[in-house]
Design a protein around this motif. Structure first.
Motif, PDB file in Angstrom:
ATOM      1  N   LYS A   1      -7.276  10.147  11.529  1.00 46.06           N
ATOM      2  CA  LYS A   1      -8.706  10.464  11.465  1.00 46.06           C
ATOM      3  C   LYS A   1      -9.342  10.332  12.841  1.00 46.06           C
ATOM      4  CE  LYS A   1      -9.857   9.564   6.678  1.00 46.06           C
ATOM      5  NZ  LYS A   1     -10.831   8.939   5.782  1.00 46.06           N
ATOM      6  N   LEU A   2      -8.974   9.295  13.578  1.00 44.81           N
ATOM      7  CA  LEU A   2      -9.547   9.092  14.901  1.00 44.81           C
ATOM      8  C   LEU A   2      -9.072  10.158  15.891  1.00 44.81           C
ATOM      9  CD1 LEU A   2      -9.381   5.202  15.087  1.00 44.81           C
ATOM     10  CD2 LEU A   2     -11.420   6.618  14.798  1.00 44.81           C
TER      11      LEU A   2
ATOM     12  N   GLN B   1      -5.369  -3.441  13.469  1.00 43.49           N
ATOM     13  CA  GLN B   1      -4.560  -3.550  12.267  1.00 43.49           C
ATOM     14  C   GLN B   1      -4.720  -4.947  11.679  1.00 43.49           C
ATOM     15  OE1 GLN B   1      -0.379  -2.957  12.890  1.00 43.49           O
ATOM     16  NE2 GLN B   1       0.035  -2.700  10.725  1.00 43.49           N
ATOM     17  N   GLN B   2      -4.921  -4.996  10.381  1.00 43.28           N
ATOM     18  CA  GLN B   2      -5.104  -6.253   9.667  1.00 43.28           C
ATOM     19  C   GLN B   2      -3.891  -6.536   8.795  1.00 43.28           C
ATOM     20  OE1 GLN B   2      -8.020  -8.207  10.113  1.00 43.28           O
ATOM     21  NE2 GLN B   2      -8.109  -6.719  11.778  1.00 43.28           N
TER      22      GLN B   2
ATOM     23  N   ALA C   1      -9.653   3.394  20.765  1.00 39.97           N
ATOM     24  CA  ALA C   1      -8.606   2.426  21.115  1.00 39.97           C
ATOM     25  C   ALA C   1      -8.168   1.722  19.839  1.00 39.97           C
ATOM     26  CB  ALA C   1      -9.137   1.409  22.128  1.00 39.97           C
ATOM     27  N   TYR C   2      -6.987   1.099  19.908  1.00 36.68           N
ATOM     28  CA  TYR C   2      -6.493   0.395  18.732  1.00 36.68           C
ATOM     29  C   TYR C   2      -5.563  -0.733  19.127  1.00 36.68           C
ATOM     30  CZ  TYR C   2      -2.439   3.512  19.335  1.00 36.68           C
ATOM     31  OH  TYR C   2      -1.366   4.205  19.829  1.00 36.68           O
ATOM     32  N   GLN C   3      -5.380  -1.651  18.193  1.00 35.03           N
ATOM     33  CA  GLN C   3      -4.482  -2.793  18.350  1.00 35.03           C
ATOM     34  C   GLN C   3      -3.606  -2.820  17.104  1.00 35.03           C
ATOM     35  OE1 GLN C   3      -6.279  -6.531  19.467  1.00 35.03           O
ATOM     36  NE2 GLN C   3      -4.985  -7.591  18.018  1.00 35.03           N
ATOM     37  N   LEU C   4      -2.289  -2.734  17.292  1.00 31.17           N
ATOM     38  CA  LEU C   4      -1.407  -2.607  16.140  1.00 31.17           C
ATOM     39  C   LEU C   4      -0.813  -3.902  15.628  1.00 31.17           C
ATOM     40  CD1 LEU C   4       0.452   0.710  16.853  1.00 31.17           C
ATOM     41  CD2 LEU C   4      -1.505   0.285  15.392  1.00 31.17           C
ATOM     42  N   ASP C   5      -1.065  -5.003  16.260  1.00 32.63           N
ATOM     43  CA  ASP C   5      -0.610  -6.273  15.689  1.00 32.63           C
ATOM     44  C   ASP C   5      -1.606  -7.354  16.057  1.00 32.63           C
ATOM     45  OD1 ASP C   5      -0.096  -7.175  18.281  1.00 32.63           O
ATOM     46  OD2 ASP C   5       2.044  -6.917  18.130  1.00 32.63           O
TER      47      ASP C   5
ATOM     48  N   PHE D   1      -1.338   3.387   5.866  1.00 38.82           N
ATOM     49  CA  PHE D   1      -2.763   3.178   6.121  1.00 38.82           C
ATOM     50  C   PHE D   1      -3.061   3.328   7.608  1.00 38.82           C
ATOM     51  CE2 PHE D   1      -6.469   0.567   7.110  1.00 38.82           C
ATOM     52  CZ  PHE D   1      -7.391   1.072   6.205  1.00 38.82           C
ATOM     53  N   VAL D   2      -2.233   2.699   8.440  1.00 37.19           N
ATOM     54  CA  VAL D   2      -2.423   2.772   9.897  1.00 37.19           C
ATOM     55  C   VAL D   2      -2.363   4.231  10.351  1.00 37.19           C
ATOM     56  CG1 VAL D   2      -1.440   2.149  12.138  1.00 37.19           C
ATOM     57  CG2 VAL D   2      -1.570   0.439  10.311  1.00 37.19           C
ATOM     58  N   GLU D   3      -1.391   4.982   9.869  1.00 36.52           N
ATOM     59  CA  GLU D   3      -1.257   6.394  10.244  1.00 36.52           C
ATOM     60  C   GLU D   3      -2.479   7.198   9.822  1.00 36.52           C
ATOM     61  OE1 GLU D   3       2.443   8.148   9.007  1.00 36.52           O
ATOM     62  OE2 GLU D   3       3.589   6.453   9.807  1.00 36.52           O
TER      63      GLU D   3
END
Length: 98
Positions: free
Chosen positions: A64-65, A49-50, A75-79, A57-59
Protein backbone atom coordinates in the motif's frame (compact mmCIF):
# COMPACT_ATOMS: atom_id res chain seq x y z
CA UNK A 1 -4.86 12.37 18.35
CA UNK A 2 -6.88 9.24 17.56
CA UNK A 3 -9.06 11.00 15.02
CA UNK A 4 -5.99 12.63 13.46
CA UNK A 5 -4.22 9.26 13.23
CA UNK A 6 -7.26 7.74 11.53
CA UNK A 7 -7.42 10.59 9.00
CA UNK A 8 -3.66 10.31 8.33
CA UNK A 9 -3.84 6.55 7.77
CA UNK A 10 -6.84 6.89 5.45
CA UNK A 11 -4.78 9.16 3.17
CA UNK A 12 -2.62 6.11 2.41
CA UNK A 13 -5.44 3.59 1.98
CA UNK A 14 -5.55 2.16 5.50
CA UNK A 15 -8.89 1.72 7.25
CA UNK A 16 -9.41 1.61 11.01
CA UNK A 17 -10.53 -1.65 12.61
CA UNK A 18 -14.25 -2.35 12.46
CA UNK A 19 -14.62 -1.87 16.23
CA UNK A 20 -13.16 1.66 16.21
CA UNK A 21 -16.57 3.12 17.05
CA UNK A 22 -16.30 1.59 20.52
CA UNK A 23 -13.12 3.50 21.23
CA UNK A 24 -14.28 6.71 19.61
CA UNK A 25 -17.34 6.62 21.87
CA UNK A 26 -15.00 7.52 24.71
CA UNK A 27 -14.31 10.90 23.10
CA UNK A 28 -17.82 11.45 21.75
CA UNK A 29 -18.69 15.13 21.85
CA UNK A 30 -15.07 16.27 21.98
CA UNK A 31 -14.30 18.57 19.08
CA UNK A 32 -11.37 17.22 17.05
CA UNK A 33 -8.41 19.55 16.98
CA UNK A 34 -5.23 19.37 14.98
CA UNK A 35 -2.65 17.41 16.95
CA UNK A 36 0.31 19.45 18.23
CA UNK A 37 2.71 17.32 16.13
CA UNK A 38 2.90 15.84 12.65
CA UNK A 39 2.14 12.17 12.07
CA UNK A 40 4.74 9.89 10.52
CA UNK A 41 8.51 10.25 10.86
CA UNK A 42 10.54 13.00 9.23
CA UNK A 43 7.51 14.03 7.20
CA UNK A 44 6.86 10.54 5.82
CA UNK A 45 4.69 7.58 6.78
CA UNK A 46 6.60 5.15 9.01
CA UNK A 47 5.61 1.52 9.61
CA UNK A 48 7.04 -0.47 12.51
CA UNK A 49 6.41 -4.20 12.47
CA UNK A 50 4.69 -5.32 15.66
CA UNK A 51 4.61 -8.73 17.33
CA UNK A 52 1.90 -10.67 15.54
CA UNK A 53 2.38 -8.88 12.21
CA UNK A 54 2.96 -11.88 9.96
CA UNK A 55 4.72 -11.75 6.60
CA UNK A 56 1.45 -11.40 4.68
CA UNK A 57 0.39 -8.41 6.78
CA UNK A 58 3.80 -6.76 6.40
CA UNK A 59 3.70 -7.28 2.62
CA UNK A 60 0.21 -5.76 2.45
CA UNK A 61 1.27 -2.67 4.39
CA UNK A 62 4.41 -2.13 2.33
CA UNK A 63 2.52 -2.70 -0.94
CA UNK A 64 0.00 0.00 0.00
CA UNK A 65 2.81 2.40 0.85
CA UNK A 66 4.48 1.65 -2.49
CA UNK A 67 1.30 2.91 -4.18
CA UNK A 68 0.72 5.95 -2.00
CA UNK A 69 2.88 7.85 -1.06
CA UNK A 70 5.13 5.84 -3.43
CA UNK A 71 8.69 4.48 -3.54
CA UNK A 72 11.18 6.49 -1.51
CA UNK A 73 8.45 8.38 0.33
CA UNK A 74 8.05 6.20 3.42
CA UNK A 75 10.20 4.34 5.91
CA UNK A 76 9.79 1.14 7.87
CA UNK A 77 11.30 -1.02 10.59
CA UNK A 78 10.92 -4.77 10.20
CA UNK A 79 11.90 -5.97 13.64
CA UNK A 80 11.76 -4.69 17.19
CA UNK A 81 15.54 -4.20 17.44
CA UNK A 82 15.65 -1.51 14.78
CA UNK A 83 18.50 -3.25 12.98
CA UNK A 84 16.54 -3.57 9.74
CA UNK A 85 15.28 0.03 9.69
CA UNK A 86 15.27 1.43 6.16
CA UNK A 87 14.36 4.92 5.07
CA UNK A 88 12.58 5.39 1.77
CA UNK A 89 15.72 5.59 -0.38
CA UNK A 90 17.37 2.59 1.31
CA UNK A 91 14.15 0.60 1.00
CA UNK A 92 13.98 1.33 -2.70
CA UNK A 93 17.60 0.21 -3.19
CA UNK A 94 17.00 -2.99 -1.18
CA UNK A 95 13.91 -3.79 -3.28
CA UNK A 96 15.94 -3.40 -6.47
CA UNK A 97 18.52 -5.87 -5.13
CA UNK A 98 15.85 -8.57 -4.47
Amino acid sequence: IVQGAIAYAKKFGFQPPSNIAEGLGLVDGVAPEAPPFPFGKNGQPFYTQQPGDDDDFVETVLAKLEIKPGPGNFAYQLDESGEDWLDGEEAEEAAEEE
